[in-house]
Scaffold this motif. Sequence first.
Motif, PDB file in Angstrom:
ATOM      1  N   MET A 114      15.469  -2.330  62.950  1.00  0.00           N
ATOM      2  CA  MET A 114      16.702  -2.416  63.737  1.00  0.00           C
ATOM      3  C   MET A 114      17.342  -3.779  63.524  1.00  0.00           C
ATOM      4  O   MET A 114      16.664  -4.805  63.600  1.00  0.00           O
ATOM      5  CB  MET A 114      16.421  -2.221  65.221  1.00  0.00           C
ATOM      6  N   ILE A 115      18.641  -3.769  63.254  1.00  0.00           N
ATOM      7  CA  ILE A 115      19.427  -4.996  63.179  1.00  0.00           C
ATOM      8  C   ILE A 115      20.355  -4.989  64.369  1.00  0.00           C
ATOM      9  O   ILE A 115      21.131  -4.059  64.564  1.00  0.00           O
ATOM     10  CB  ILE A 115      20.242  -5.076  61.875  1.00  0.00           C
ATOM     11  N   GLU A 116      20.262  -6.040  65.178  1.00  0.00           N
ATOM     12  CA  GLU A 116      21.131  -6.176  66.343  1.00  0.00           C
ATOM     13  C   GLU A 116      22.233  -7.176  66.013  1.00  0.00           C
ATOM     14  O   GLU A 116      21.973  -8.338  65.748  1.00  0.00           O
ATOM     15  CB  GLU A 116      20.343  -6.673  67.549  1.00  0.00           C
ATOM     16  N   ASP A 117      23.461  -6.705  66.038  1.00  0.00           N
ATOM     17  CA  ASP A 117      24.631  -7.558  65.828  1.00  0.00           C
ATOM     18  C   ASP A 117      25.142  -7.961  67.207  1.00  0.00           C
ATOM     19  O   ASP A 117      25.765  -7.182  67.905  1.00  0.00           O
ATOM     20  CB  ASP A 117      25.697  -6.789  65.055  1.00  0.00           C
ATOM     21  N   ASP A 118      24.846  -9.170  67.599  1.00  0.00           N
ATOM     22  CA  ASP A 118      25.198  -9.657  68.930  1.00  0.00           C
ATOM     23  C   ASP A 118      26.344 -10.663  68.829  1.00  0.00           C
ATOM     24  O   ASP A 118      26.311 -11.736  69.424  1.00  0.00           O
ATOM     25  CB  ASP A 118      23.963 -10.285  69.578  1.00  0.00           C
ATOM     26  N   PHE A 119      27.367 -10.294  68.073  1.00  0.00           N
ATOM     27  CA  PHE A 119      28.467 -11.196  67.755  1.00  0.00           C
ATOM     28  C   PHE A 119      29.226 -11.708  68.970  1.00  0.00           C
ATOM     29  O   PHE A 119      29.810 -12.781  68.933  1.00  0.00           O
ATOM     30  CB  PHE A 119      29.454 -10.508  66.798  1.00  0.00           C
ATOM     31  N   ALA A 120      29.245 -10.972  70.061  1.00  0.00           N
ATOM     32  CA  ALA A 120      30.101 -11.321  71.205  1.00  0.00           C
ATOM     33  C   ALA A 120      29.349 -11.999  72.353  1.00  0.00           C
ATOM     34  O   ALA A 120      29.908 -12.188  73.415  1.00  0.00           O
ATOM     35  CB  ALA A 120      30.797 -10.067  71.716  1.00  0.00           C
ATOM     36  N   ARG A 121      28.101 -12.377  72.131  1.00  0.00           N
ATOM     37  CA  ARG A 121      27.278 -12.927  73.216  1.00  0.00           C
ATOM     38  C   ARG A 121      27.952 -14.076  73.946  1.00  0.00           C
ATOM     39  O   ARG A 121      27.919 -14.157  75.158  1.00  0.00           O
ATOM     40  CB  ARG A 121      25.939 -13.391  72.663  1.00  0.00           C
ATOM     41  N   TYR A 122      28.569 -14.980  73.252  1.00  0.00           N
ATOM     42  CA  TYR A 122      29.100 -16.188  73.894  1.00  0.00           C
ATOM     43  C   TYR A 122      30.621 -16.189  74.035  1.00  0.00           C
ATOM     44  O   TYR A 122      31.224 -17.241  74.215  1.00  0.00           O
ATOM     45  CB  TYR A 122      28.640 -17.423  73.115  1.00  0.00           C
ATOM     46  N   LEU A 123      31.230 -15.036  73.983  1.00  0.00           N
ATOM     47  CA  LEU A 123      32.688 -14.978  74.086  1.00  0.00           C
ATOM     48  C   LEU A 123      33.189 -14.932  75.522  1.00  0.00           C
ATOM     49  O   LEU A 123      34.382 -15.016  75.755  1.00  0.00           O
ATOM     50  CB  LEU A 123      33.233 -13.780  73.304  1.00  0.00           C
ATOM     51  N   GLY A 124      32.314 -14.787  76.489  1.00  0.00           N
ATOM     52  CA  GLY A 124      32.709 -14.814  77.893  1.00  0.00           C
ATOM     53  C   GLY A 124      33.500 -13.603  78.323  1.00  0.00           C
ATOM     54  O   GLY A 124      34.699 -13.665  78.518  1.00  0.00           O
ATOM     55  N   HIS A 125      32.827 -12.491  78.474  1.00  0.00           N
ATOM     56  CA  HIS A 125      33.486 -11.251  78.866  1.00  0.00           C
ATOM     57  C   HIS A 125      33.525 -11.055  80.379  1.00  0.00           C
ATOM     58  O   HIS A 125      33.793  -9.972  80.857  1.00  0.00           O
ATOM     59  CB  HIS A 125      32.811 -10.054  78.190  1.00  0.00           C
ATOM     60  N   GLY A 126      33.238 -12.099  81.130  1.00  0.00           N
ATOM     61  CA  GLY A 126      33.389 -12.023  82.573  1.00  0.00           C
ATOM     62  C   GLY A 126      32.186 -11.566  83.364  1.00  0.00           C
ATOM     63  O   GLY A 126      32.281 -11.337  84.556  1.00  0.00           O
ATOM     64  N   GLY A 127      31.071 -11.410  82.747  1.00  0.00           N
ATOM     65  CA  GLY A 127      29.883 -10.982  83.472  1.00  0.00           C
ATOM     66  C   GLY A 127      28.635 -11.381  82.727  1.00  0.00           C
ATOM     67  O   GLY A 127      28.698 -11.879  81.607  1.00  0.00           O
ATOM     68  N   PRO A 128      27.483 -11.159  83.327  1.00  0.00           N
ATOM     69  CA  PRO A 128      26.233 -11.493  82.638  1.00  0.00           C
ATOM     70  C   PRO A 128      26.031 -10.591  81.428  1.00  0.00           C
ATOM     71  O   PRO A 128      26.377  -9.414  81.456  1.00  0.00           O
ATOM     72  CB  PRO A 128      25.159 -11.253  83.690  1.00  0.00           C
ATOM     73  N   VAL A 129      25.512 -11.171  80.390  1.00  0.00           N
ATOM     74  CA  VAL A 129      25.263 -10.428  79.157  1.00  0.00           C
ATOM     75  C   VAL A 129      23.776 -10.092  79.099  1.00  0.00           C
ATOM     76  O   VAL A 129      22.933 -10.959  79.345  1.00  0.00           O
ATOM     77  CB  VAL A 129      25.664 -11.268  77.922  1.00  0.00           C
ATOM     78  N   PRO A 130      23.426  -8.842  78.806  1.00  0.00           N
ATOM     79  CA  PRO A 130      22.013  -8.476  78.712  1.00  0.00           C
ATOM     80  C   PRO A 130      21.286  -9.305  77.653  1.00  0.00           C
ATOM     81  O   PRO A 130      21.897  -9.777  76.688  1.00  0.00           O
ATOM     82  CB  PRO A 130      22.038  -7.004  78.306  1.00  0.00           C
ATOM     83  N   ARG A 131      19.995  -9.444  77.828  1.00  0.00           N
ATOM     84  CA  ARG A 131      19.180 -10.157  76.849  1.00  0.00           C
ATOM     85  C   ARG A 131      19.200  -9.409  75.521  1.00  0.00           C
ATOM     86  O   ARG A 131      19.422  -8.202  75.486  1.00  0.00           O
ATOM     87  CB  ARG A 131      17.755 -10.267  77.359  1.00  0.00           C
ATOM     88  N   PRO A 132      18.937 -10.097  74.424  1.00  0.00           N
ATOM     89  CA  PRO A 132      18.865  -9.416  73.124  1.00  0.00           C
ATOM     90  C   PRO A 132      17.810  -8.313  73.140  1.00  0.00           C
ATOM     91  O   PRO A 132      16.814  -8.401  73.868  1.00  0.00           O
ATOM     92  CB  PRO A 132      18.457 -10.537  72.161  1.00  0.00           C
ATOM     93  N   LEU A 133      18.020  -7.296  72.330  1.00  0.00           N
ATOM     94  CA  LEU A 133      17.072  -6.182  72.278  1.00  0.00           C
ATOM     95  C   LEU A 133      15.665  -6.646  71.939  1.00  0.00           C
ATOM     96  O   LEU A 133      14.697  -6.136  72.490  1.00  0.00           O
ATOM     97  CB  LEU A 133      17.524  -5.133  71.263  1.00  0.00           C
ATOM     98  N   VAL A 134      15.536  -7.600  71.058  1.00  0.00           N
ATOM     99  CA  VAL A 134      14.208  -8.067  70.670  1.00  0.00           C
ATOM    100  C   VAL A 134      13.458  -8.640  71.872  1.00  0.00           C
ATOM    101  O   VAL A 134      12.228  -8.608  71.908  1.00  0.00           O
ATOM    102  CB  VAL A 134      14.292  -9.095  69.511  1.00  0.00           C
ATOM    103  N   ALA A 135      14.163  -9.126  72.862  1.00  0.00           N
ATOM    104  CA  ALA A 135      13.520  -9.678  74.059  1.00  0.00           C
ATOM    105  C   ALA A 135      12.893  -8.593  74.931  1.00  0.00           C
ATOM    106  O   ALA A 135      12.135  -8.910  75.841  1.00  0.00           O
ATOM    107  CB  ALA A 135      14.529 -10.479  74.872  1.00  0.00           C
ATOM    108  N   THR A 136      13.183  -7.330  74.649  1.00  0.00           N
ATOM    109  CA  THR A 136      12.625  -6.237  75.446  1.00  0.00           C
ATOM    110  C   THR A 136      11.343  -5.676  74.861  1.00  0.00           C
ATOM    111  O   THR A 136      10.751  -4.778  75.437  1.00  0.00           O
ATOM    112  CB  THR A 136      13.639  -5.081  75.598  1.00  0.00           C
ATOM    113  N   THR A 137      10.884  -6.210  73.725  1.00  0.00           N
ATOM    114  CA  THR A 137       9.678  -5.675  73.095  1.00  0.00           C
ATOM    115  C   THR A 137       8.441  -6.361  73.642  1.00  0.00           C
ATOM    116  O   THR A 137       8.465  -7.527  74.040  1.00  0.00           O
ATOM    117  CB  THR A 137       9.705  -5.857  71.560  1.00  0.00           C
TER     118      THR A 137
END
Length: 86
Positions: free
Chosen positions: A56-79
């Motif tokens: 699995m490749i996770e493209d987390d390009f928008a993590r730090y763009l500030g979409h107005g709410g908390p951003v979930p942890r990266p998928l790899v952090a759930t393993t």
Amino acid sequence: MDADGGRPDLLAEAFAMTGARLLYSQPNCHNPTGAVLAPERRKQGRRRGPAAGAFMIEDDFARYLGHGGPVPRPLVATTATARSST
């Protein structure tokens, strides 16, 4: 996809039909829909890729763009591996 993001319930069938061994995913702010993968689907997706022998490749390009709410942890952090190595 639907309003809760990608559909992990369809991954096994997609891998079997196509022979693919790679899943490219944008679970946070999917482009172009903006969908965020629901928490339960995050867990399901992380289990089903490896079960099919896929990477699995996770493209987390928008993590730090500030979409107005908390951003979930990266998928790899759930393993389990990621949790045990921290």
